[in-house]
Design an enzyme around this catalytic site. Structure first.
Site, PDB file in Angstrom:
ATOM      1  N   ASP A  91       0.846  -1.203   0.000  1.00 39.54           N
ATOM      2  CA  ASP A  91       0.000   0.000   0.000  1.00 39.54           C
ATOM      3  C   ASP A  91       0.881   1.252   0.000  1.00 39.54           C
ATOM      4  OD1 ASP A  91       0.885  -0.183   2.598  1.00 39.54           O
ATOM      5  OD2 ASP A  91      -1.091  -0.090   3.531  1.00 39.54           O
ATOM      6  N   SER A  92       2.222   1.059  -0.024  1.00 38.68           N
ATOM      7  CA  SER A  92       3.131   2.172  -0.267  1.00 38.68           C
ATOM      8  C   SER A  92       2.873   2.737  -1.665  1.00 38.68           C
ATOM      9  CB  SER A  92       4.590   1.723  -0.129  1.00 38.68           C
ATOM     10  OG  SER A  92       4.822   0.522  -0.854  1.00 38.68           O
ATOM     11  N   ASP A 106      -1.171  -6.050  -0.332  1.00 35.31           N
ATOM     12  CA  ASP A 106      -1.593  -5.453   0.941  1.00 35.31           C
ATOM     13  C   ASP A 106      -3.092  -5.234   0.983  1.00 35.31           C
ATOM     14  OD1 ASP A 106       0.517  -5.097   2.708  1.00 35.31           O
ATOM     15  OD2 ASP A 106       1.151  -3.204   1.804  1.00 35.31           O
ATOM     16  N   LYS A 113      -1.391  -9.320   2.726  1.00 34.15           N
ATOM     17  CA  LYS A 113      -0.647  -8.874   3.916  1.00 34.15           C
ATOM     18  C   LYS A 113      -1.530  -7.921   4.713  1.00 34.15           C
ATOM     19  CE  LYS A 113       3.137  -6.040   3.742  1.00 34.15           C
ATOM     20  NZ  LYS A 113       2.710  -4.848   4.503  1.00 34.15           N
ATOM     21  N   GLU A 130      -1.615  -5.497   8.515  1.00 33.01           N
ATOM     22  CA  GLU A 130      -0.834  -4.913   9.613  1.00 33.01           C
ATOM     23  C   GLU A 130      -1.551  -5.159  10.945  1.00 33.01           C
ATOM     24  OE1 GLU A 130      -0.010  -0.765   8.871  1.00 33.01           O
ATOM     25  OE2 GLU A 130       0.921  -1.204   6.930  1.00 33.01           O
ATOM     26  N   GLU A 164       8.908  -4.135  10.600  1.00 32.29           N
ATOM     27  CA  GLU A 164       9.376  -2.857  10.053  1.00 32.29           C
ATOM     28  C   GLU A 164       9.969  -1.974  11.145  1.00 32.29           C
ATOM     29  OE1 GLU A 164       6.673  -0.964   7.351  1.00 32.29           O
ATOM     30  OE2 GLU A 164       7.848   0.901   7.293  1.00 32.29           O
TER      31      GLU A 164
END
Ligand code: KIV
Length: 271
Positions: free
Chosen positions: A51-52, A90, A120, A122, A189
């Protein structure tokens, strides 16, 4: 195509074998067809449609604004290009934290519409219900702990996470919960290197670091950062393998000069 030319696709199982034999996992992000094709052909093990994309593709300050439809667009473009790497997409902010039914339907949309290999997410304990529900549908999950950019407004800054005992303990316990639930790997991270090494040593599943030191089972970087396309972002963990910003500006500058001086196109470059 002969048997010898056949490409062996990377699977979640192969990643655990790599951890067992001590072979490091190389992971990079990609968001579009052309870049993903190059990254895959170069031999990277895992491609993350991160999602960057919100930052490097769309120019947003944070990863929060990117939508599920936009992630699906990027994921579809990447999957079309990739023959070997495992592709992970993501789940964007707001599509899995609220309730586990919504989380499952977001993950199903990603798997159905992009044909990616995994998703993925978080978070740890707080999203465990969503993790369990997605896994029970047979969708492989890569976890993500430490600095979690989707929670930037809770953290307040992008500084190193889990430096204090309490946060480090929570990270270790979350990592174990994700492993027990059945996640196939975890991204850590921006945490102290010794904590990264400790978690990688405690878990059987691969631990991939970004700013988590050398003691983890693999590394991930954002492709625009490692190629030197992004210019303002220089955290300590980032190694730049190229200065593509200068190369691109140089090439574009030469093109402008050639057009304006009537050098381009020449006789051979026209019909
Ligand atoms: O979105 C992303 O690129 C990521 C990596 C930084 C791991 O989550």
């Amino acid at each position: 195509m002969s048997v010898h030319n056949e490409i062996r696709k990377v699977t979640t199982h192969r990643l655990s074998e790599m951890k067992l034999r001590g072979e490091k996992i190389a992971m990079l992000t990609s968001y579009d067809f052309s870049m993903a094709q190059l990254v895959d052909e170069a031999g990277v093990d895992v491609i993350l449609v991160g999602d960057s994309a919100s930052n490097v593709m769309a120019g947003n300050e944070t990863t929060l604004p990117i939508t599920l439809d936009q992630m699906i667009y990027h994921g579809t473009s990447v999957v079309k290009a990739v023959k070997r790497a495992l592709v992970v997409v993501d789940l964007p902010f707001g599509t899995y934290q609220g309730n586990s039914r919504e989380a499952l339907s977001s993950a199903i949309r990603i798997m159905k519409e992009t044909a990616a290999d995994a998703v993925k997410l978080e978070g740890g304990k707080e999203i465990l219900e969503s993790v369990n529900r997605i896994l029970s549908a047979g969708i492989p999950i890569m976890g993500h702990l430490g600095l979690m950019p989707q929670s930037i407004h809770k953290f307040g800054t992008y500084t190193v996470r889990a430096k204090e005992e309490e946060e480090a303990e929570k990270l270790i316990s979350d990592a174990k919960l994700l492993e027990e639930a059945g996640c196939f790997a975890i991204v850590l991270e921006k945490i102290p290197a010794r904590l990264g090494k400790l978690v990688a040593g405690e878990l059987k599943i691969p631990v991939i670091g970004i700013g988590a030191g050398a003691g983890v089972d693999g590394q991930v970087l954002v492709i625009h950062d490692m190629l030197g396309i992004t210019q303002q972002f220089s955290p300590r963990f980032l190694r730049r393998y190229h200065n593509l910003a200068a190369e691109i500006k140089g090439a574009v500058g030469n093109y402008i000069t050639d057009v304006k001086s009537l050098d381009f196109p020449n006789e051979k470059e026209q019909y």
